[in-house]
Design a protein around this motif. Sequence first.
Motif, mmCIF file in Angstrom:
data_model
loop_
_atom_site.group_PDB
_atom_site.id
_atom_site.type_symbol
_atom_site.label_atom_id
_atom_site.label_comp_id
_atom_site.label_asym_id
_atom_site.label_seq_id
_atom_site.Cartn_x
_atom_site.Cartn_y
_atom_site.Cartn_z
ATOM 1 N N VAL A 1 57.947 31.474 17.499
ATOM 2 C CA VAL A 1 57.214 31.606 19.041
ATOM 3 C C VAL A 1 55.741 31.705 18.938
ATOM 4 O O VAL A 1 54.688 30.950 19.555
ATOM 5 N N ILE A 2 55.295 32.301 17.863
ATOM 6 C CA ILE A 2 53.861 32.532 17.502
ATOM 7 C C ILE A 2 53.363 31.056 17.311
ATOM 8 O O ILE A 2 52.114 30.866 17.692
ATOM 9 N N LEU B 1 51.384 41.012 18.286
ATOM 10 C CA LEU B 1 49.983 40.351 18.370
ATOM 11 C C LEU B 1 48.955 41.624 17.570
ATOM 12 O O LEU B 1 48.101 41.265 16.903
ATOM 13 N N MET C 1 60.347 34.565 23.687
ATOM 14 C CA MET C 1 60.457 35.500 22.624
ATOM 15 C C MET C 1 62.025 35.910 22.511
ATOM 16 O O MET C 1 62.530 36.270 21.664
ATOM 17 N N ILE D 1 56.386 32.619 27.503
ATOM 18 C CA ILE D 1 56.367 33.285 26.024
ATOM 19 C C ILE D 1 57.294 34.252 26.084
ATOM 20 O O ILE D 1 58.108 34.453 25.087
ATOM 21 N N SER E 1 47.604 34.529 28.883
ATOM 22 C CA SER E 1 49.125 34.535 28.180
ATOM 23 C C SER E 1 49.199 34.834 26.761
ATOM 24 O O SER E 1 50.181 35.370 26.071
ATOM 25 N N VAL E 2 47.791 34.936 25.959
ATOM 26 C CA VAL E 2 48.050 35.435 24.552
ATOM 27 C C VAL E 2 48.460 36.547 24.425
ATOM 28 O O VAL E 2 48.954 36.942 23.385
ATOM 29 N N TYR F 1 52.729 28.749 20.241
ATOM 30 C CA TYR F 1 51.630 28.782 21.067
ATOM 31 C C TYR F 1 50.376 29.123 20.476
ATOM 32 O O TYR F 1 49.317 29.127 21.190
ATOM 33 N N SER F 2 50.370 29.141 19.156
ATOM 34 C CA SER F 2 48.913 29.562 18.589
ATOM 35 C C SER F 2 47.679 28.733 18.774
ATOM 36 O O SER F 2 46.660 29.098 18.986
ATOM 37 N N SER G 1 51.117 38.096 25.585
ATOM 38 C CA SER G 1 52.318 37.891 25.580
ATOM 39 C C SER G 1 52.846 37.860 24.392
ATOM 40 O O SER G 1 54.205 37.953 24.005
ATOM 41 N N LEU G 2 52.223 37.199 23.448
ATOM 42 C CA LEU G 2 52.666 36.878 21.815
ATOM 43 C C LEU G 2 53.156 38.521 21.299
ATOM 44 O O LEU G 2 52.495 39.331 21.236
ATOM 45 N N GLN H 1 55.642 44.260 21.911
ATOM 46 C CA GLN H 1 54.300 43.969 22.512
ATOM 47 C C GLN H 1 53.324 45.009 23.016
ATOM 48 O O GLN H 1 53.994 46.008 23.434
#
Length: 339
Positions: free
Chosen positions: A319-320, A124, A193, A189, A117-118, A323-324, A120-121, A246
């Motif tokens: 959002v980042i 990134l 977003m 995510i 899922s990272v 979940y970071s 999807s940030l 993305q």
Amino acid sequence: MNKKRLLAAAMSVLVAGSMLLAGCGQKDVKQAGSKPEGAAYKFRLAESNPAEHPVTLGDKKFAELVKERSNGRITIDVFSGAQLGEEKAVLEQVQLGAIEFTRVSASPLGEFNKQMSVFSLPYLFDSEEHMWKFLKGEMGEKMLNDLQPSRMKGLAYYTGGARSFYSVKPLTGIDSLKGLKIRVMQNKINMDMVAALGGSATPMPAGEIFSALQTGVIDGAENNYPTFVAQNHYQSAKHYILDAHQRIPEVLLISKVIWDKLSPEDQKLIKQAALDSVDYQRDIWAKTEKEAEAKVRDAGVTITEVKDLKPWQAAVKPVIDKYSADFKEALDGIDKARK
């Protein structure tokens, strides 16, 4: 997974096993764990994109290399256009070994393996080059290998380009997204977003987007140029804004149930064929992306370029931040890939 789906998946495993035995012959099966000229296999690869999509062409190149290097002993039939089901359902079948291979976006894969899922940030990666430096590095390979507890084996990454928003309504800037019903992949995510950007996130399978745009169930969606064209979404959504929020890689997978039954020689052959198909897929992607952009412009779609990404990046920063902590190891690797 509900009982009906579990029963259907179990039946698929039995059918697949029967087909494998019928295709190989008993003599070949006995040799499967010994030498590479042993068992013959006929596998399936599930693909949701159309037959001529650059990701599907990557799948086909992989299958071609496997067949060629095994002297026709291992064949992989690519089923495009979601013939074997949408990505989430296919992943469940792959876990059981009912479908041997698939290609999926890392985004829905995150529902099965959290670390994926990272990708999807938003924002990134700084560029395509930055993404590939990470994917080809130690951490990128580790993430493929770490799929095994989810009963899958990651073989290689393909490019999925940069994703941007498109809509049936005008898109002139970040404020244009406010209140719009935007289809997103089934990933938390992505939903967060879109909400951070002022839109109303509407998760749904890719195969439903075309009719949803036509009927007004959604106002827009987000994807890359090749998919925007291949899925014919540009026929309804005449506004496309290049925010490039993305860069989500595609992942080529094999069921771990199947992988564990292969000889070490066949495992090596399949893994190398997957890696060797990547450059072809990236080249065909670049070519198709240019052709798709030209087709979209010729069709009268209004293309808006975002000259200042700072407001977009500021909007999604919560959002980042949210979940970071879940992806510290991967984020550290992505940061190192900038240097």
